[in-house]
Design a protein around this motif. Structure first.
Motif, PDB file in Angstrom:
ATOM      1  N   UNK A  61     -23.386   8.839 -25.411  1.00 32.34           N
ATOM      2  CA  UNK A  61     -22.445   7.673 -24.956  1.00 32.34           C
ATOM      3  C   UNK A  61     -21.722   8.107 -23.767  1.00 32.34           C
ATOM      4  N   UNK A  62     -21.479   7.424 -22.571  1.00 26.88           N
ATOM      5  CA  UNK A  62     -20.625   7.844 -21.514  1.00 26.88           C
ATOM      6  C   UNK A  62     -20.041   6.875 -21.024  1.00 26.88           C
ATOM      7  N   UNK A  63     -18.417   7.172 -20.347  1.00 32.28           N
ATOM      8  CA  UNK A  63     -17.789   6.350 -19.785  1.00 32.28           C
ATOM      9  C   UNK A  63     -17.944   6.498 -18.190  1.00 32.28           C
ATOM     10  N   UNK A  64     -17.962   5.440 -17.606  1.00 28.05           N
ATOM     11  CA  UNK A  64     -18.017   5.541 -16.109  1.00 28.05           C
ATOM     12  C   UNK A  64     -16.883   4.764 -15.471  1.00 28.05           C
ATOM     13  N   UNK A  65     -15.865   5.459 -14.813  1.00 28.91           N
ATOM     14  CA  UNK A  65     -14.822   4.852 -14.246  1.00 28.91           C
ATOM     15  C   UNK A  65     -14.759   4.941 -12.860  1.00 28.91           C
ATOM     16  N   UNK A  66     -14.094   3.790 -12.270  1.00 30.72           N
ATOM     17  CA  UNK A  66     -14.176   3.728 -10.796  1.00 30.72           C
ATOM     18  C   UNK A  66     -14.867   2.777 -10.226  1.00 30.72           C
ATOM     19  N   UNK A  67     -14.838   2.446  -9.002  1.00 27.66           N
ATOM     20  CA  UNK A  67     -15.448   1.377  -8.193  1.00 27.66           C
ATOM     21  C   UNK A  67     -16.963   1.892  -7.913  1.00 27.66           C
ATOM     22  N   UNK A  68     -17.758   0.989  -7.514  1.00 22.12           N
ATOM     23  CA  UNK A  68     -19.297   1.272  -7.452  1.00 22.12           C
ATOM     24  C   UNK A  68     -19.645   2.432  -6.345  1.00 22.12           C
ATOM     25  N   UNK A  69     -18.765   2.344  -5.440  1.00 22.28           N
ATOM     26  CA  UNK A  69     -18.858   3.475  -4.245  1.00 22.28           C
ATOM     27  C   UNK A  69     -18.214   4.840  -4.637  1.00 22.28           C
ATOM     28  N   UNK A  70     -17.484   5.022  -5.758  1.00 22.20           N
ATOM     29  CA  UNK A  70     -16.674   5.995  -5.978  1.00 22.20           C
ATOM     30  C   UNK A  70     -16.598   6.344  -7.402  1.00 22.20           C
ATOM     31  N   UNK A  71     -17.588   6.160  -8.295  1.00 22.28           N
ATOM     32  CA  UNK A  71     -17.714   6.417  -9.771  1.00 22.28           C
ATOM     33  C   UNK A  71     -17.850   7.702 -10.253  1.00 22.28           C
ATOM     34  N   UNK A  72     -17.217   7.900 -11.385  1.00 21.73           N
ATOM     35  CA  UNK A  72     -17.194   9.236 -11.889  1.00 21.73           C
ATOM     36  C   UNK A  72     -17.723   9.184 -13.709  1.00 21.73           C
ATOM     37  N   UNK A  73     -18.546  10.008 -14.012  1.00 19.48           N
ATOM     38  CA  UNK A  73     -19.092   9.727 -15.213  1.00 19.48           C
ATOM     39  C   UNK A  73     -18.290  10.943 -16.411  1.00 19.48           C
ATOM     40  N   UNK A  74     -17.965  10.444 -17.542  1.00 17.23           N
ATOM     41  CA  UNK A  74     -17.605  11.540 -18.351  1.00 17.23           C
ATOM     42  C   UNK A  74     -18.437  11.292 -20.028  1.00 17.23           C
ATOM     43  N   UNK A  75     -18.708  12.120 -20.575  1.00 15.47           N
ATOM     44  CA  UNK A  75     -19.312  11.971 -21.804  1.00 15.47           C
ATOM     45  C   UNK A  75     -18.466  11.892 -23.032  1.00 15.47           C
ATOM     46  N   UNK A  76     -18.598  10.651 -23.474  1.00 16.14           N
ATOM     47  CA  UNK A  76     -17.491  10.295 -24.767  1.00 16.14           C
ATOM     48  C   UNK A  76     -18.135  10.770 -25.953  1.00 16.14           C
TER      49      UNK A  76
END
Length: 377
Positions: free
Chosen positions: A76-91
Motif C-alpha cells: 500500500x502506497x500513499x501519493x501526496x501532492x498535485x497531479x503534476x508534482x506528486x510523490x509516492x511513499x510506501x506505507x
C-alpha cells in the motif's frame, strides 16, 4: 499536444452501449506521461480524509523499488501532492516501507470513508494450494490508521457466488459528495467469472483473462455498517429495475447484471464519480486481456443506463500513439482509473498499469487529459 483517442475507438464494431450523450471523447496529453514504481502494478487510488491518495500495488517493491527489490505480493502506497508534482511513499510493504506487509494477496479496489480505508483483497495462493488463483474468494480489509495496519474480515465472497475481483465506486475526499439520490451507501462492482470453478493456475489454468459472458454486478452497503464491521449479509445487490426504472435491491441470490458486454469484461476494473459532469465512470477490458483493449463507460447513476465514452480496438489500442512520451512501451495495458482528487473541471489525470513483467507498463503511470463534451444541437 493532446491526442484525440476518440477517433480510434469510433471504428470499433459492436460496442456494447450507444455513445455517451455527454462525453464525446477523451483527449490525452502524452507530454505529461510520468512513470514510477517500476515493477509494481495495479494502484487503484482513493482520496482519503487526510487529503492524500492511497492505493494498493502488486508484485514489486513499490516506489523506489523494482520487480525484485523490496518485492511484496501486496503493498500500500500513499501519493501526496498535485497531479503534476506528486510523490509516492510506501506505507505498508515495499522498499523502505513505513510498516511491514501483514498478508499477501492482490487488490484492485480501495476506498476512503471518513477516517478509515477499506480494500477488497483476493488471494495470491489460496490456503492449501501451491499455485495462484486470484479468482477463488474475496475478503474485505480495513485500516483505521491510513494504511499502517489492516484487519481482514472473517467472511468472504467466493467464485461460487459468481463474484470475483471487485472494485469500489469512488466519490470525493473521504467519499464525500455522494449525490442524495444515491443514498448513504458505499457501492462496489463485481466481475462475474467465466466459470465458478475457474483456476488462474494449476491443472485447469485459465490465466488472467477477459471473462465471458461479460457481466458485472453491483452491491451496496450502508456507510455506517461498513464503518462498524460489516458481514456479507449486510451487502445488498442490484436486482433489476422497477417498472418506474428505480433500482431494486436484494440478496446475493437475487442479484442481476448491472452491466453487460458480449465482448467480455476484464479480470479487474475501476469506478469513480465525476462531480461536475454528474456521471459515474467505469473502466474495464474487452476482447483480450493485457492488450490495451480498454472500455470507458458512463452513466448518470451507479446502476446505469450505460453509454460508451471510449472503446479501444486491436487496430488502435490504448496508447497506440503517444506524441511527447519517450517511455518504453508495449501494448500490454490492462487497467486505467481516474483518481477523483485529480479532477479539475473537465481536466483529469488518469493512472494506468500493464503487464510488462517488471518492465515498461508494469509500473505506476499517469497521463493528463480532458473530457471533450458532445456539442448540443
Amino acid at each position: 499536444m493532446f491526442v484525440c483517442l476518440g477517433m480510434f475507438a469510433r471504428s470499433v464494431a459492436n460496442e456494447p452501449y450507444p455513445k455517451s450523450p455527454i462525453i464525446e471523447r477523451i483527449q490525452l496529453d502524452w507530454k505529461t506521461h510520468r512513470r514510477a514504481a517500476q515493477g509494481s502494478d495495479n494502484f487503484q487510488l482513493t482520496w482519503a480524509q487526510d487529503g492524500h491518495l492511497y492505493g494498493a500495488w502488486g508484485d514489486g517493491g513499490g516506489f523506489g523499488g523494482s520487480n525484485s527489490k523490496g518485492r511484496v505480493g501486496l503493498g500500500v502506497a500513499k501519493i501526496e501532492g498535485p497531479a503534476d508534482d506528486y510523490r509516492g511513499t510506501n506505507i505498508w510493504g515495499g522498499v523502505d516501507g513505513q510498516n511491514p506487509a501483514q498478508f499477501d494477496g492482490k487488490s484492485w479496489g480501495m476506498i476512503g470513508v471518513d477516517e478509515q480505508l477499506h480494500m477488497w483483497v483476493v488471494p495470491d495462493r489460496p490456503p492449501g494450494k501451491d499455485y495462484r488463483n486470484h479468482y477463488e474468494f474475496i475478503r474485505l480489509a480495513s485500516s483505521r490508521d491510513f494504511g499502517a495496519t489492516w484487519n481482514k474480515s472473517g467472511w468472504k465472497f467466493t467464485s461460487f457466488d459468481n463474484l470475483t475481483i471487485p472494485t469500489f465506486l469512488n466519490f470525493g475526499r473521504a467519499n464525500w459528495g455522494v449525490p442524495e439520490s444515491f443514498g448513504d451507501y458505499v457501492y462496489s462492482y463485481f466481475i462475474r467469472p467465466s466459470d465458478p470453478k475457474i483456476q488462474q493456475q494449476g491443472n485447469d489454468a485459465a490465466g488472467l483473462i477477459v471473462h465471458r459472458p461479460g457481466t458485472i454486478y453491483l452491491a451496496r452497503i450502508a456507510t455506517d455498517q461498513l464503518q462498524f464491521g460489516p458481514d456479507r449479509d449486510r451487502f445488498e445487490f442490484f436486482a433489476g429495475l422497477s417498472p418506474g426504472d428505480q433500482p431494486k435491491w436484494g440478496s446475493i441470490d437475487e442479484k442481476r447484471p448491472v452491466f453487460r458486454d458480449p465482448n467480455g469484461v476484464g479480470w479487474c476494473m475501476s469506478a469513480c464519480h465525476h462531480p461536475g459532469l454528474q456521471r459515474v465512470l467505469i473502466c474495464t477490458e474487452h476482447g483480450e486481456s493485457k492488450a490495451g483493449l480498454l472500455g470507458v463507460f458512463d452513466a448518470p447513476a451507479p446502476w446505469g443506463p450505460w453509454t460508451t465514452v471510449e472503446y479501444y480496438s486491436p487496430e488502435r489500442p490504448f496508447g497506440a500513439k503517444r506524441p511527447g512520451s519517450d517511455w518504453p512501451w508495449k501494448n500490454n495495458v490492462f487497467f486505467i482509473a481516474f483518481p477523483t482528487k485529480w479532477f479539475d473541471g473537465l481536466d483529469f489525470t488518469a493512472n494506468f498499469t500493464g503487464a510488462g513483467m517488471g518492465k515498461d507498463n508494469d509500473s505506476f503511470n499517469t497521463v493528463s487529459g480532458r473530457f471533450v463534451l458532445r456539442s448540443r444541437q
